[in-house]
Design an enzyme around this catalytic site. Sequence first.
Site, mmCIF file in Angstrom:
data_model
loop_
_atom_site.group_PDB
_atom_site.id
_atom_site.type_symbol
_atom_site.label_atom_id
_atom_site.label_comp_id
_atom_site.label_asym_id
_atom_site.label_seq_id
_atom_site.Cartn_x
_atom_site.Cartn_y
_atom_site.Cartn_z
ATOM 1 N N TYR A 174 -1.662 -0.605 10.226
ATOM 2 C CA TYR A 174 -1.734 -1.100 8.849
ATOM 3 C C TYR A 174 -0.534 -0.596 8.051
ATOM 4 C CZ TYR A 174 -3.442 -1.354 4.010
ATOM 5 O OH TYR A 174 -3.570 -1.588 2.667
ATOM 6 N N SER A 208 0.842 -1.188 0.000
ATOM 7 C CA SER A 208 0.000 0.000 0.000
ATOM 8 C C SER A 208 0.877 1.237 0.000
ATOM 9 C CB SER A 208 -0.895 0.018 1.246
ATOM 10 O OG SER A 208 -1.545 1.266 1.378
#
Length: 251
Positions: free
Chosen positions: A170, A157
Amino acid sequence: LGPERRVLEMATGLVDGFDLGDRVAVVTGSGQGIGRAIAWGLADAGCDVVLNARRVADLDVTAAGVEERGRSALIADGDIRDFSETIAERTIERFGRIDIWVNNVGGSDEKTTRSLVDTPDDVFRSQLELNLTSAFQGCKAAATRMSPGSSIVNISSGAGMRGSPFTGPYAAAKAGMNNLTQTLALELAPDIRVNTVAPGPVATEAFDEVLNTAGKLDEIAATIPLGRLGTPDDIAGAVLYLVSDVASWVT
């Protein structure tokens, strides 16, 4: 006509390099969204595909799409944590090989955002297990069974490449995935190529659940040079390139 003919032959060869006919791919987190698009893209290119997610109903839809494309699908449903070895064993039992492994599982079981200092330890650990440890386990399960010329792709990501307020666990896990990929790329070369795709904002169900994007999509899209959010197919295209022979010098 000599130079033009050579250019044509080169172009034809490059196109052929995207053909993944009769290869076997594993895609974790392939019940919906990006994972489903990757699975269908690999099937379009000629792969049989092993599918993994927790919800069987979602996997049934993805499997039907793979089979509509003329390829075989194997469903290996279950929580990816500590499950990669089982998926690999089932893949070898059914197809006899693993050529491509895509660690796409990720996200958050908790659909809230908070600062790092307000994050409970158990939530942080859970994020690492889901987004980083599972990828580590998947890479091990794949690499120990792959033949030279195979490929691993980790879906990371953009959050793992910079500070990410209110989604810190995350982002930290995805930053770890980026380094994991770089290390494995060096350790497994030249036999197995290992790469990461790090998407920016992609309009998926999970994206909306975690970030509560209702009414904010235009605002988010305005921060992107191309003026739109990404789609699952955008990410699938990047994966298809990386696992193809066209990318044989990319790791």
